[in-house]
Design an enzyme around this catalytic site. Sequence first.
Site, PDB file in Angstrom:
ATOM      1  N   LEU A  52       0.818  -1.208   0.000  1.00  0.00           N
ATOM      2  CA  LEU A  52       0.000   0.000   0.000  1.00  0.00           C
ATOM      3  C   LEU A  52       0.849   1.253   0.000  1.00  0.00           C
ATOM      4  CD1 LEU A  52      -2.817  -0.915   2.549  1.00  0.00           C
ATOM      5  CD2 LEU A  52      -2.994  -0.777   0.076  1.00  0.00           C
ATOM      6  N   ALA A  54       4.618   3.401   1.594  1.00  0.00           N
ATOM      7  CA  ALA A  54       5.616   3.509   2.656  1.00  0.00           C
ATOM      8  C   ALA A  54       5.283   4.651   3.575  1.00  0.00           C
ATOM      9  CB  ALA A  54       7.014   3.708   2.062  1.00  0.00           C
ATOM     10  N   GLY A  56       6.577   6.962   7.150  1.00  0.00           N
ATOM     11  CA  GLY A  56       7.816   7.611   7.534  1.00  0.00           C
ATOM     12  C   GLY A  56       8.820   6.642   8.113  1.00  0.00           C
ATOM     13  N   MET A  57       8.351   5.590   8.786  1.00  0.00           N
ATOM     14  CA  MET A  57       9.262   4.648   9.402  1.00  0.00           C
ATOM     15  C   MET A  57       9.105   3.238   8.879  1.00  0.00           C
ATOM     16  SD  MET A  57       9.540   5.686  13.426  1.00  0.00           S
ATOM     17  CE  MET A  57       7.802   5.430  13.759  1.00  0.00           C
ATOM     18  N   GLY A  58       8.139   2.973   8.045  1.00  0.00           N
ATOM     19  CA  GLY A  58       7.940   1.597   7.637  1.00  0.00           C
ATOM     20  C   GLY A  58       7.177   1.423   6.353  1.00  0.00           C
ATOM     21  N   VAL A  60       4.028  -0.177   4.308  1.00  0.00           N
ATOM     22  CA  VAL A  60       2.622  -0.448   4.614  1.00  0.00           C
ATOM     23  C   VAL A  60       2.095  -1.462   3.604  1.00  0.00           C
ATOM     24  CG1 VAL A  60       0.343   0.530   5.007  1.00  0.00           C
ATOM     25  CG2 VAL A  60       2.377   1.893   5.486  1.00  0.00           C
ATOM     26  N   ASP A 167      -0.741  17.023  11.858  1.00  0.00           N
ATOM     27  CA  ASP A 167      -0.393  17.026  10.433  1.00  0.00           C
ATOM     28  C   ASP A 167      -1.654  16.903   9.584  1.00  0.00           C
ATOM     29  OD1 ASP A 167       1.335  17.247   8.282  1.00  0.00           O
ATOM     30  OD2 ASP A 167       1.762  15.105   8.182  1.00  0.00           O
TER      31      ASP A 167
END
Length: 555
Positions: A52, A54, A56-58, A60, A167
């Site tokens: 699906l 990416a 910020g840290m991983g 998806v 955000d």
Amino acid sequence: MKRPVIRVSFTTRPSGRRRHALGGSAREVREVEPLRPGDPAEIGGYPVLARLGAGGMGQVYLGISAGKRHVALKMIHDGLDAPDALARFRREVATAERVRSRYAASMVAAGLSVPPYWLATEHVPGPTLRQAVERHGPLPPSLCLSLLAALTRGLAEIHGQGVQHRDLKPGNVILAPDGPKLIDFGIARGSDQTQITRTGAWAGTPGYVAPEVIREQDQSFAADVFSLAGTVAFAATGRPPFGRGPVEALLHRTLTGDIDVAGVEPRLASLIRMCAEKDPRRRVQLPRLLELTADAVPPAADPAYRAVAGTGEHLPRDRAEAVTMGLAPAAPRRSRLLLPILAAGGVGAVAVAVALVVQYAPFGNRANGGTPSHQAGAHSSTPSGAGAGGSGTPPSATTPANGVPPDDFLVQALDDHFQNVKWQGPDKPCSPTSRTEPGAPDGLQTSAPRSTSEVKAGGTTTLSARFKYERPSPYYVAAQVRQPASMTGSDSDGVVTSGPKLLPTDGTYADFTFPSDFKRKKPAELVKGDYTVIWLHVRPNGDAYYLGCDGFTVG
């Protein structure tokens, strides 16, 4: 005499693409993508069906529960096991767990005990508000009023649970069939949670972040109201609320200029201005805003909403259907050569099988001896499409144990603008604006010649990049050079790409020599004209993401 250069500095922040995004993800992603070699078959007991996007840290993924409910599975990146990164991810999970609202994607489960760490949230079908406006143009005033009312209720609910979004923007609003939903609580924070962002930094997206956050890092519920103003202004005008341009220009306009509501229906424009007051003490509060929008029609009851929120997306219902749809690889078949041997049983059979595997294993993957299949700084030898926007063949290797990315990396274009990004000249931003890698370090600085007298046709030049404020390690960068139109022809697409190089951790620049570091079937060469330089972050698994743009002119 050393050539003069101008160091161009800018901050990377997400903007949008037509794919799918969910709570806990930092990308707008609406279309599923096929799984790639090295992707897991399941996460936390959930079968993985497709990619699906990416965060910020991983990465998806699209998963499926035992009850056939689609979920978004965010798995933390390899190597992000530093205490502060884990703290951020744990806080994201804690925040997602406490948010219970019909206007937000809900958390399903999480795994935080042993790596790989993961978070599952509900899959929310529908386009983002950003995508809907890009496809259909500015939305009708009545629909914008309905969205304002619904998002106000959503913010009021999560604020009531002690959570600030931090955000809110068009890319973080999903137009689900039953109404808009807030997504991406990756940088959200509860009022009782401690600050993790380093001193001097602030969280948010330029053009939507509140003035007090920029000036004093003063994060409060009122800052979400300012972001709400920009989000609805974009829906009503189709324009960024504080214009386009470099980050510095957006921040300056946010601090000193007026929000763009030119041509907006008067009542709606007035409400937007009330939300966009510079002084948070004068900004309208959510209870009052609920009163002022009480007559708005629920979005799901508005035919205009249904027209822009409709989705004909068909998602696989299980792993087998994902394989049929070409989204997941079929289970590997056991070797016909090994089956009779293994059937014989015994230690001897195992020994023979192991010998056969060693004998016929790819030479580049052997643990000892031979040439490794991935080397830092080597030139790319893939077709030009592979490094020019995601149209080439995906890398065939899984993520290497040594963390060195392959030469045949694949650029993951995060929006439709990426292919058209072009350098406009010295002291001017590249255009159009394209989405940069979510979670990229701050302060990318690049170097390229700024005078036509510095580099001549047939010569060479040096292109450089570094991060000014952060020292990510290990971090590989590559450069894609888009050559003048005269270089586009039957034997060249006018795009050449370097191999990845390890970024120094002492703040010095990674240098690339053009054209020698850029190899293709037909050798690159310098000719007269304008060159665009696209900087990329190349991950160990062979995915490359846009970081920034620069350029130079050959006289």
